[in-house]
Design a protein around this motif. Structure first.
Motif, PDB file in Angstrom:
ATOM      1  N   CYS A  94       0.805  -1.221   0.000  1.00  0.00           N
ATOM      2  CA  CYS A  94       0.000   0.000   0.000  1.00  0.00           C
ATOM      3  C   CYS A  94       0.838   1.272   0.000  1.00  0.00           C
ATOM      4  N   GLY A  95       2.154   1.128   0.094  1.00  0.00           N
ATOM      5  CA  GLY A  95       3.018   2.301   0.141  1.00  0.00           C
ATOM      6  C   GLY A  95       2.944   3.030   1.461  1.00  0.00           C
ATOM      7  N   GLU A  96       2.610   2.311   2.525  1.00  0.00           N
ATOM      8  CA  GLU A  96       2.505   2.899   3.857  1.00  0.00           C
ATOM      9  C   GLU A  96       3.764   2.595   4.671  1.00  0.00           C
ATOM     10  N   PRO A  97       4.027   3.349   5.758  1.00  0.00           N
ATOM     11  CA  PRO A  97       5.183   3.050   6.607  1.00  0.00           C
ATOM     12  C   PRO A  97       5.044   1.672   7.242  1.00  0.00           C
ATOM     13  N   PRO A  98       6.087   0.877   7.244  1.00  0.00           N
ATOM     14  CA  PRO A  98       6.002  -0.458   7.845  1.00  0.00           C
ATOM     15  C   PRO A  98       6.032  -0.377   9.363  1.00  0.00           C
TER      16      PRO A  98
END
Length: 367
Positions: free
Chosen positions: A349-353
């Motif tokens: 999703c292109g979110e911070p892990p």
């Protein structure tokens, strides 16, 4: 009739047949009847670019990076247990997806470890194709990192620890750490014990020296266990250690003048590093052994022996990252598979892990 408040109980645990869930995404392309322009919706952000979702990616990473299964064994497990067909080539691709998802959390973990006041370090050999590498480990109580470097020398130790690292590092007596001030170093007493046992079996004055040092070593650990278990205060422990330390120093200096050359050489080196024998007495949080680094490194050694190393730089990077993540998560008693799934979903999703630090907050961007 009546009631039985305490019936006999017998519970049986079983597993349901695992059936993969296949999600099909569709998007239509339509043409405007007025202007003739074609439009098409974007794919949803949560849709993986490949054919396998985040939990399957995470499962592959877990099976290879923690369980130690080969890619062909993972192919068999997925087919037999999960009823999911994944080619061996796809398994390698999924490992790289997991590696990419772990890039930022592992970088954050490295930054964290290099700034901790107490660490333990060790290293072992590795191969990337025919190239000789060294797998280094830096362990703290909550976070442990692995690095594959081209050198086993002091340059590798400085890259692992940082040349200006704060605090204390526990090590064996390997010369790559000789640049560290002995007052910032703790030598492993488990290694010393092995040396003393070997001396005790040689006969003559060397055997007497070995037996005397083994008696001192037993006293060291007896006192250490007491202070660690809380049955001896820290101040009383330090006082009790003073005669032990003096006795060991006297014995080592006796060994320096012995006729047996290997024993004489080892004693001379230990006298030079004498302060590093006793750092754990003066610095709380320092262990007298290097076990916290050596234990997790053993799994990496088994991986190397089983697979003969890695075949590419990308494969080596996966080794660093998955070993760092799995070891750290187990230290913190966190669910490894759930974490890896969340990291892979975030990457999709292109979110911070999620972070590997104990707080569990999102890790900063790898950029």
């Amino acid at each position: 009739m009546g009631e039985d408040p305490e019936p006999e109980r017998h519970q049986v645990t079983d597993l349901p047949r695992i059936v993969p869930v296949v999600t099909e995404y569709r998007r239509h392309r339509l043409r405007c009847v007025v202007c003739g322009a074609e439009t098409q919706a974007a794919w949803p952000v949560e849709m993986p670019p490949g054919s396998f979702g985040p939990r399957l990616q995470a499962t592959v990473g877990y099976l290879t990076g923690r369980i130690g299964a080969s890619q062909r064994e993972v192919h068999e497990v997925l087919a037999t247990v999960c009823h999911t067909e994944v080619s061996v080539g796809s398994i390698a691709t999924l490992e790289q997806a997991v590696s990419t998802a772990l890039a930022a959390p592992v970088a954050e973990a490295m930054h964290y470890v290099q700034r901790q006041p107490v660490r333990n370090a060790d290293e072992t050999g590795w191969y990337e194709r025919a190239k000789r590498l060294w797998l280094w480990i830096s362990a703290t109580p909550l976070v442990t990192v692995f690095r594959l470097l081209t050198t086993r020398g002091a340059a590798g130790a400085k890259e692992l620890l940082s040349a200006d690292f704060p605090g204390v590092v526990g090590t064996d007596r390997y010369g790559a750490y000789s640049w560290v001030d002995p007052r910032q170093r703790q030598l492993c007493w488990a290694h010393l014990k092995r040396d003393f046992m070997a001396w005790s079996e040689r006969g003559g004055e060397v055997a007497q020296l070995g037996q005397a040092l083994l008696a001192a070593e037993a006293q060291v650990f007896r006192l250490w266990y007491c202070v660690r278990d809380g049955t001896l205060s820290w101040a009383d422990f330090q006082v009790a250690m003073l005669p032990v330390m003096a006795g060991v120093g006297t014995l080592l200096r006796e060994g320096v003048v012995m006729a047996h050359k290997p024993t004489r050489r080892t004693c001379r080196n230990l006298v030079k590093l004498e302060a590093a024998l006793w750092t754990f007495v003066w610095e709380e949080g320092v262990e007298p052994t290097n076990n916290s680094a050596e234990r997790p490194l053993r799994r990496a050694v088994l991986w190397r022996r089983r697979s003969f190393g890695t075949q590419s730089a990308a494969g080596s990077q996966f080794v660093e990252r998955i070993l760092t993540a799995v070891t750290t998560l187990r230290q913190q008693q966190r669910d490894v598979l759930e974490y890896l799934t969340a990291a892979c979903a975030a990457a999709t999703c292109g979110e911070p892990p999620p972070s590997l630090l104990a707080s569990g907050r999102p890790a900063p961007s790898a950029s």
